[in-house]
Design a protein around this motif. Structure first.
Motif, PDB file in Angstrom:
ATOM      1  N   UNK A 153       0.837  -1.202   0.000  1.00  0.00           N
ATOM      2  CA  UNK A 153       0.000   0.000   0.000  1.00  0.00           C
ATOM      3  C   UNK A 153       0.873   1.254   0.000  1.00  0.00           C
ATOM      4  N   UNK A 154       1.934   1.250   0.806  1.00  0.00           N
ATOM      5  CA  UNK A 154       2.825   2.407   0.873  1.00  0.00           C
ATOM      6  C   UNK A 154       3.534   2.625  -0.453  1.00  0.00           C
ATOM      7  N   UNK A 155       3.972   1.552  -1.095  1.00  0.00           N
ATOM      8  CA  UNK A 155       4.648   1.682  -2.392  1.00  0.00           C
ATOM      9  C   UNK A 155       3.698   2.232  -3.450  1.00  0.00           C
ATOM     10  N   UNK A 156       2.469   1.725  -3.471  1.00  0.00           N
ATOM     11  CA  UNK A 156       1.475   2.234  -4.421  1.00  0.00           C
ATOM     12  C   UNK A 156       1.176   3.710  -4.147  1.00  0.00           C
ATOM     13  N   UNK A 157       1.100   4.068  -2.872  1.00  0.00           N
ATOM     14  CA  UNK A 157       0.823   5.458  -2.509  1.00  0.00           C
ATOM     15  C   UNK A 157       1.968   6.374  -2.939  1.00  0.00           C
ATOM     16  N   UNK A 158       3.210   5.896  -2.845  1.00  0.00           N
ATOM     17  CA  UNK A 158       4.356   6.697  -3.289  1.00  0.00           C
ATOM     18  C   UNK A 158       4.284   6.959  -4.790  1.00  0.00           C
ATOM     19  N   UNK A 159       3.904   5.933  -5.559  1.00  0.00           N
ATOM     20  CA  UNK A 159       3.778   6.118  -7.005  1.00  0.00           C
ATOM     21  C   UNK A 159       2.666   7.106  -7.332  1.00  0.00           C
ATOM     22  N   UNK A 160       1.545   6.962  -6.648  1.00  0.00           N
ATOM     23  CA  UNK A 160       0.434   7.879  -6.888  1.00  0.00           C
ATOM     24  C   UNK A 160       0.806   9.291  -6.458  1.00  0.00           C
ATOM     25  N   UNK A 161       1.531   9.421  -5.349  1.00  0.00           N
ATOM     26  CA  UNK A 161       1.960  10.739  -4.886  1.00  0.00           C
ATOM     27  C   UNK A 161       2.843  11.415  -5.920  1.00  0.00           C
ATOM     28  N   UNK A 162       3.710  10.630  -6.581  1.00  0.00           N
ATOM     29  CA  UNK A 162       4.552  11.198  -7.637  1.00  0.00           C
ATOM     30  C   UNK A 162       3.682  11.757  -8.757  1.00  0.00           C
ATOM     31  N   UNK A 163       2.666  11.004  -9.142  1.00  0.00           N
ATOM     32  CA  UNK A 163       1.746  11.496 -10.176  1.00  0.00           C
ATOM     33  C   UNK A 163       1.071  12.789  -9.737  1.00  0.00           C
ATOM     34  N   UNK A 164       0.603  12.823  -8.495  1.00  0.00           N
ATOM     35  CA  UNK A 164      -0.121  13.992  -8.008  1.00  0.00           C
ATOM     36  C   UNK A 164       0.786  15.226  -7.960  1.00  0.00           C
ATOM     37  N   UNK A 165       2.021  15.052  -7.477  1.00  0.00           N
ATOM     38  CA  UNK A 165       2.941  16.192  -7.393  1.00  0.00           C
ATOM     39  C   UNK A 165       3.259  16.715  -8.786  1.00  0.00           C
ATOM     40  N   UNK A 166       3.519  15.816  -9.721  1.00  0.00           N
ATOM     41  CA  UNK A 166       3.818  16.246 -11.086  1.00  0.00           C
ATOM     42  C   UNK A 166       2.605  16.929 -11.719  1.00  0.00           C
ATOM     43  N   UNK A 167       1.430  16.412 -11.413  1.00  0.00           N
ATOM     44  CA  UNK A 167       0.209  17.037 -11.916  1.00  0.00           C
ATOM     45  C   UNK A 167       0.041  18.434 -11.327  1.00  0.00           C
TER      46      UNK A 167
ATOM     47  N   UNK B  85      11.395   9.615 -10.504  1.00  0.00           N
ATOM     48  CA  UNK B  85      12.400   9.228  -9.516  1.00  0.00           C
ATOM     49  C   UNK B  85      12.732  10.396  -8.596  1.00  0.00           C
ATOM     50  N   UNK B  86      12.810  11.595  -9.164  1.00  0.00           N
ATOM     51  CA  UNK B  86      13.097  12.779  -8.360  1.00  0.00           C
ATOM     52  C   UNK B  86      11.994  13.003  -7.327  1.00  0.00           C
ATOM     53  N   UNK B  87      10.741  12.882  -7.758  1.00  0.00           N
ATOM     54  CA  UNK B  87       9.624  13.140  -6.856  1.00  0.00           C
ATOM     55  C   UNK B  87       9.507  12.043  -5.796  1.00  0.00           C
ATOM     56  N   UNK B  88       9.780  10.793  -6.172  1.00  0.00           N
ATOM     57  CA  UNK B  88       9.765   9.730  -5.171  1.00  0.00           C
ATOM     58  C   UNK B  88      10.832   9.968  -4.101  1.00  0.00           C
ATOM     59  N   UNK B  89      11.992  10.463  -4.529  1.00  0.00           N
ATOM     60  CA  UNK B  89      13.049  10.780  -3.557  1.00  0.00           C
ATOM     61  C   UNK B  89      12.596  11.897  -2.629  1.00  0.00           C
ATOM     62  N   UNK B  90      11.918  12.873  -3.195  1.00  0.00           N
ATOM     63  CA  UNK B  90      11.377  13.969  -2.391  1.00  0.00           C
ATOM     64  C   UNK B  90      10.350  13.433  -1.390  1.00  0.00           C
ATOM     65  N   UNK B  91       9.584  12.412  -1.798  1.00  0.00           N
ATOM     66  CA  UNK B  91       8.592  11.831  -0.903  1.00  0.00           C
ATOM     67  C   UNK B  91       9.215  11.260   0.363  1.00  0.00           C
ATOM     68  N   UNK B  92      10.415  10.678   0.236  1.00  0.00           N
ATOM     69  CA  UNK B  92      11.103  10.188   1.424  1.00  0.00           C
ATOM     70  C   UNK B  92      11.458  11.322   2.364  1.00  0.00           C
ATOM     71  N   UNK B  93      11.840  12.456   1.797  1.00  0.00           N
ATOM     72  CA  UNK B  93      12.157  13.619   2.618  1.00  0.00           C
ATOM     73  C   UNK B  93      10.904  14.151   3.307  1.00  0.00           C
ATOM     74  N   UNK B  94       9.783  14.115   2.626  1.00  0.00           N
ATOM     75  CA  UNK B  94       8.527  14.583   3.206  1.00  0.00           C
ATOM     76  C   UNK B  94       8.207  13.798   4.478  1.00  0.00           C
ATOM     77  N   UNK B  95       8.320  12.492   4.409  1.00  0.00           N
ATOM     78  CA  UNK B  95       8.021  11.659   5.581  1.00  0.00           C
ATOM     79  C   UNK B  95       9.004  11.942   6.718  1.00  0.00           C
ATOM     80  N   UNK B  96      10.285  12.074   6.380  1.00  0.00           N
ATOM     81  CA  UNK B  96      11.286  12.339   7.420  1.00  0.00           C
ATOM     82  C   UNK B  96      11.058  13.696   8.075  1.00  0.00           C
ATOM     83  N   UNK B  97      10.747  14.699   7.262  1.00  0.00           N
ATOM     84  CA  UNK B  97      10.520  16.040   7.809  1.00  0.00           C
ATOM     85  C   UNK B  97       9.298  16.060   8.718  1.00  0.00           C
TER      86      UNK B  97
END
Length: 214
Positions: A133-147, A160-172
């Motif tokens: 579920x988390x992996x699918x959500x990361x992929x969808x989040x990339x789509x949403x951010x790019x959109x 790939x850039x946005x998925x990397x940013x997603x890891x930073x979002x969770x850490x922050x």
């Protein structure tokens, strides 16, 4: 007249069942489950307690979600998935405005259900179904951010850039909610300025052949 008649329903009494449409009833059960699974671990929450908190018969939980396990997975999915309406409601205007609004929406949602969000996003390596579920959500989040940034979702470098940013979002968010070394405003500043810089400065140079990204 009894004391209960004088003051109304006892606050400890089970909540009265209200007649709701099926979608509304399902959502009410889901919201109650979100709170309960945020308060205690999965194993410590019973279907009977979930039904009592939602003010429904236990059978309705099975009707709408199947099992407690399936309800829990739906809670995780709700916690980590960015819905389309979150992008559709972003204000028109420059990129900075849209990014700030998007980060605001995310932080508001995390703040409303912080314990449940932390539990859901901290399940890596513990539960294969949750990890999926988390992996699918990361992929969808990339789509949403790019959109939201009005960029193509087809370029693998951008994703790939946005998925990397997603890891930073969770850490922050954990720095704010758990360690408390950053305030909400500081997290907002970090996330919004970083995303803006990635889109404006990093994205154009991602292609090694020097060609512009689609």
């Amino acid at each position: 007249m009894t004391v209960r008649q004088q003051i109304g329903d006892d606050v400890t009494a089970a909540p009265r069942r209200r007649r709701l449409e099926p979608d509304e009833r399902r959502e009410e059960i889901l919201v109650c489950a979100m709170h309960l699974f945020g308060e205690r671990p999965y194993a410590a929450v019973s279907t009977t307690e979930l039904a009592a908190r939602a003010g429904v018969a236990r059978g309705l939980i099975n009707h709408y979600f199947g099992t407690k396990r399936e309800l829990y997975l739906e809670v995780v999915r709700r916690m980590v998935t960015i819905p389309r309406f979150a992008i559709e409601q972003l204000p028109e205007g420059p990129l900075e405005t849209r990014i700030r609004a998007a980060v605001d929406w995310f932080l508001d949602g995390v703040a409303r259900n912080s314990k449940t969000w932390l539990a859901a996003t901290g399940a890596i390596g513990q539960d294969p179904e949750v990890e999926k579920i988390l992996a699918d959500a990361d992929e969808l989040a990339a789509d949403r951010v790019l959109e939201a940034a009005r960029l193509s979702a087809a370029a693998p470098e951008l994703r790939a850039m946005v998925r990397s940013y997603g890891g930073m979002v969770k850490s922050a968010a954990r720095e704010w909610l758990v360690r408390q070394d950053l305030t909400r405003n500081q997290v907002h500043l970090v996330l919004s300025t970083t995303l803006l810089s990635l889109i404006r400065d990093a994205a154009p140079g991602l292609r090694e052949d020097g060609k512009p990204l689609p």
